[in-house]
Design a protein around this motif. Structure first.
Motif, mmCIF file in Angstrom:
data_model
loop_
_atom_site.group_PDB
_atom_site.id
_atom_site.type_symbol
_atom_site.label_atom_id
_atom_site.label_comp_id
_atom_site.label_asym_id
_atom_site.label_seq_id
_atom_site.Cartn_x
_atom_site.Cartn_y
_atom_site.Cartn_z
ATOM 1 N N PHE A 111 -11.597 1.800 -0.098
ATOM 2 C CA PHE A 111 -10.221 1.862 0.382
ATOM 3 C C PHE A 111 -9.668 3.269 0.168
ATOM 4 C CE2 PHE A 111 -10.943 -2.394 -1.406
ATOM 5 C CZ PHE A 111 -10.646 -3.199 -0.308
ATOM 6 N N LYS A 112 -8.475 3.505 0.716
ATOM 7 C CA LYS A 112 -7.642 4.613 0.291
ATOM 8 C C LYS A 112 -6.536 4.023 -0.586
ATOM 9 C CE LYS A 112 -8.728 7.718 4.091
ATOM 10 N NZ LYS A 112 -8.212 8.562 5.206
ATOM 11 N N TRP A 113 -6.089 4.792 -1.576
ATOM 12 C CA TRP A 113 -5.307 4.208 -2.660
ATOM 13 C C TRP A 113 -3.948 4.884 -2.833
ATOM 14 C CZ3 TRP A 113 -7.435 0.003 -5.040
ATOM 15 C CH2 TRP A 113 -8.815 -0.195 -4.851
ATOM 16 N N VAL A 114 -2.958 4.067 -3.183
ATOM 17 C CA VAL A 114 -1.639 4.544 -3.567
ATOM 18 C C VAL A 114 -1.274 3.828 -4.861
ATOM 19 C CG1 VAL A 114 0.801 4.630 -2.978
ATOM 20 C CG2 VAL A 114 -0.921 4.983 -1.188
ATOM 21 N N GLY A 115 -0.914 4.589 -5.879
ATOM 22 C CA GLY A 115 -0.580 3.940 -7.140
ATOM 23 C C GLY A 115 -0.538 4.927 -8.296
ATOM 24 N N PRO A 116 -0.385 4.338 -9.503
ATOM 25 C CA PRO A 116 -0.337 2.905 -9.801
ATOM 26 C C PRO A 116 1.050 2.293 -9.590
ATOM 27 C CG PRO A 116 -0.245 4.153 -11.827
ATOM 28 C CD PRO A 116 -0.393 5.171 -10.727
ATOM 29 N N LEU A 117 1.047 1.027 -9.216
ATOM 30 C CA LEU A 117 2.294 0.283 -9.044
ATOM 31 C C LEU A 117 2.779 -0.320 -10.361
ATOM 32 C CD1 LEU A 117 1.324 -1.707 -5.814
ATOM 33 C CD2 LEU A 117 2.607 0.442 -5.933
ATOM 34 N N LEU A 217 -2.591 -1.450 -11.373
ATOM 35 C CA LEU A 217 -2.644 -2.117 -10.077
ATOM 36 C C LEU A 217 -2.185 -1.152 -8.991
ATOM 37 C CD1 LEU A 217 -1.007 -5.495 -11.167
ATOM 38 C CD2 LEU A 217 -3.441 -5.070 -10.762
ATOM 39 N N TYR A 218 -2.821 -1.244 -7.827
ATOM 40 C CA TYR A 218 -2.599 -0.285 -6.750
ATOM 41 C C TYR A 218 -2.324 -0.985 -5.421
ATOM 42 C CZ TYR A 218 -4.628 3.437 -9.676
ATOM 43 O OH TYR A 218 -4.866 4.344 -10.677
ATOM 44 N N LEU A 219 -1.867 -0.191 -4.466
ATOM 45 C CA LEU A 219 -1.870 -0.542 -3.058
ATOM 46 C C LEU A 219 -3.161 0.003 -2.471
ATOM 47 C CD1 LEU A 219 -0.670 -1.305 -0.231
ATOM 48 C CD2 LEU A 219 0.494 0.929 -0.284
ATOM 49 N N ALA A 220 -3.999 -0.887 -1.922
ATOM 50 C CA ALA A 220 -5.245 -0.481 -1.268
ATOM 51 C C ALA A 220 -5.022 -0.477 0.239
ATOM 52 C CB ALA A 220 -6.366 -1.456 -1.630
ATOM 53 N N LEU A 221 -5.434 0.605 0.899
ATOM 54 C CA LEU A 221 -5.258 0.757 2.332
ATOM 55 C C LEU A 221 -6.618 0.823 3.019
ATOM 56 C CD1 LEU A 221 -2.501 3.499 2.123
ATOM 57 C CD2 LEU A 221 -2.130 1.134 2.881
ATOM 58 N N SER A 222 -6.686 0.348 4.257
ATOM 59 C CA SER A 222 -7.915 0.395 5.032
ATOM 60 C C SER A 222 -8.506 1.802 5.003
ATOM 61 C CB SER A 222 -7.654 -0.005 6.481
ATOM 62 O OG SER A 222 -7.098 -1.296 6.563
ATOM 63 N N PRO A 223 -9.835 1.917 4.978
ATOM 64 C CA PRO A 223 -10.449 3.245 4.854
ATOM 65 C C PRO A 223 -10.150 4.193 6.010
ATOM 66 C CG PRO A 223 -12.107 1.528 5.230
ATOM 67 C CD PRO A 223 -10.830 0.835 4.931
ATOM 68 N N ASP A 224 -9.713 3.662 7.162
ATOM 69 C CA ASP A 224 -9.391 4.534 8.293
ATOM 70 C C ASP A 224 -7.925 4.983 8.287
ATOM 71 O OD1 ASP A 224 -8.129 2.147 8.957
ATOM 72 O OD2 ASP A 224 -8.457 2.422 11.101
ATOM 73 N N THR A 225 -7.176 4.625 7.260
ATOM 74 C CA THR A 225 -5.755 4.986 7.194
ATOM 75 C C THR A 225 -5.585 6.505 7.255
ATOM 76 O OG1 THR A 225 -5.305 3.044 5.826
ATOM 77 C CG2 THR A 225 -3.647 4.781 5.831
ATOM 78 N N PRO A 226 -4.715 7.019 8.131
ATOM 79 C CA PRO A 226 -4.500 8.475 8.193
ATOM 80 C C PRO A 226 -4.083 9.038 6.834
ATOM 81 C CG PRO A 226 -3.491 7.406 10.084
ATOM 82 C CD PRO A 226 -3.925 6.305 9.163
ATOM 83 N N ASP A 227 -4.617 10.203 6.508
ATOM 84 C CA ASP A 227 -4.274 10.834 5.232
ATOM 85 C C ASP A 227 -2.777 11.096 5.120
ATOM 86 O OD1 ASP A 227 -6.912 10.806 4.432
ATOM 87 O OD2 ASP A 227 -7.313 12.866 5.068
ATOM 88 N N GLU A 228 -2.113 11.327 6.251
ATOM 89 C CA GLU A 228 -0.675 11.561 6.228
ATOM 90 C C GLU A 228 0.072 10.345 5.680
ATOM 91 O OE1 GLU A 228 3.143 13.301 6.903
ATOM 92 O OE2 GLU A 228 1.130 14.131 6.642
ATOM 93 N N VAL A 229 -0.398 9.148 6.021
ATOM 94 C CA VAL A 229 0.217 7.917 5.523
ATOM 95 C C VAL A 229 0.065 7.833 4.008
ATOM 96 C CG1 VAL A 229 0.061 5.397 5.526
ATOM 97 C CG2 VAL A 229 -0.063 6.658 7.677
#
Length: 269
Positions: A111-117, A217-229
């Protein structure tokens, strides 16, 4: 006058660059966000297993909504199960996101990751009258341990060579523990406390036999998610963290679950 023209040109260049950055996303871009019942991080009203939009509650759900708003990224949000299906959809389908996910060596590249939440502790729970108390996971070998199928708590135990008997939800594990069908329940703290209250079980009937891991804990994003997002969402989360304990104003008693995320963020840089 020349200085004024120069300042104006620089300002126009700044605005142009900002607009170009916003334009990097595809037209009408929207993320399909999903999660399952994992209280108090994400849950439905009245403990329902299905909810949409603002009906999805919890401290992680509140944070995720906030960072998407700040980042200016459109989304739709659904709480449903089972977790294993949501996990595979996020891994395989474009423009999907899943929270609250533990980032591990096994799934870090998926995934691509945003966190930690937020954070939770992993514990082994036992009936209070069992007398079970451990100093290490190795001592739990040989006991019948209930877990949540494809949940991070169970997956970690399996990675340590400790077998678990998994159910599709933690509510079932509590019933199994109290009726003697399992010896121990591998679960996140404070998730188990919510299910105890829901089923009318006093916390004094249960005991933590071992607390063995703190997990972000994180937000996991689809691997094709644009890096800008990813960049926008991570920046929005860093802003939330910098503001203090924003994200759990509705439940101040649970703010301890997000206190460490700034430390984890700094450590990952």
């Amino acid at each position: 006058m020349a200085r004024s023209r120069t300042a104006g040109a620089l300002f126009a260049l700044f605005i142009s660059a900002a607009c170009a950055a916003q334009a990097e996303l595809p037209a009408n871009y929207q993320i399909t966000l999903q999660t399952d019942s994992f209280p108090p991080f994400n849950m439905g009203p009245n403990s329902k297993g299905f909810a949409r939009g603002d009906d999805v509650q919890g401290i992680d759900a509140d944070t995720v909504r906030d960072i998407f708003r700040r980042a200016g990224i459109a989304y739709n949000l659904t709480l449903r199960g089972p977790w294993s299906r949501l996990y595979e959809q996020t891994r395989q389908q474009p423009a999907h996101g899943l929270f609250s996910v533990a980032r591990t060596p096994q799934n870090a590249g998926q995934f691509k990751w945003v966190g930690p939440l937020a954070h939770h502790a992993s514990v082994l729970l036992a009936p209070a009258d069992s007398g079970l108390k451990f100093d290490s996971l190795e001592q739990a070998q040989g006991y019948q341990i209930g877990g949540h199928a494809n949940g991070s708590v169970s997956l970690f135990l399996e990675s340590q060579g400790i077998a678990t008997s998994n159910s599709l939800n933690d509510a079932e594990n509590l019933r199994k523990l109290l009726t003697g069908r399992i010896d121990l329940w591998a679960v996140a703290d404070p998730v188990w406390r919510h299910y105890a209250r829901l089923q009318g079980v006093d916390e004094s009937q249960l005991r933590i036999a071992l607390s063995y891991r703190s997990e972000p804990l994180y937000l996991a994003l689809s691997p094709d998610t644009p890096d800008e997002v990813v960049k926008r969402l991570q920046k929005a989360l860093e802003d939330v963290i910098a503001e203090g304990y924003a994200g759990c104003s509705k439940t101040p008693d649970l703010c301890y679950l997000i206190q460490e995320r700034g430390t984890t963020l700094a450590g990952g840089r």
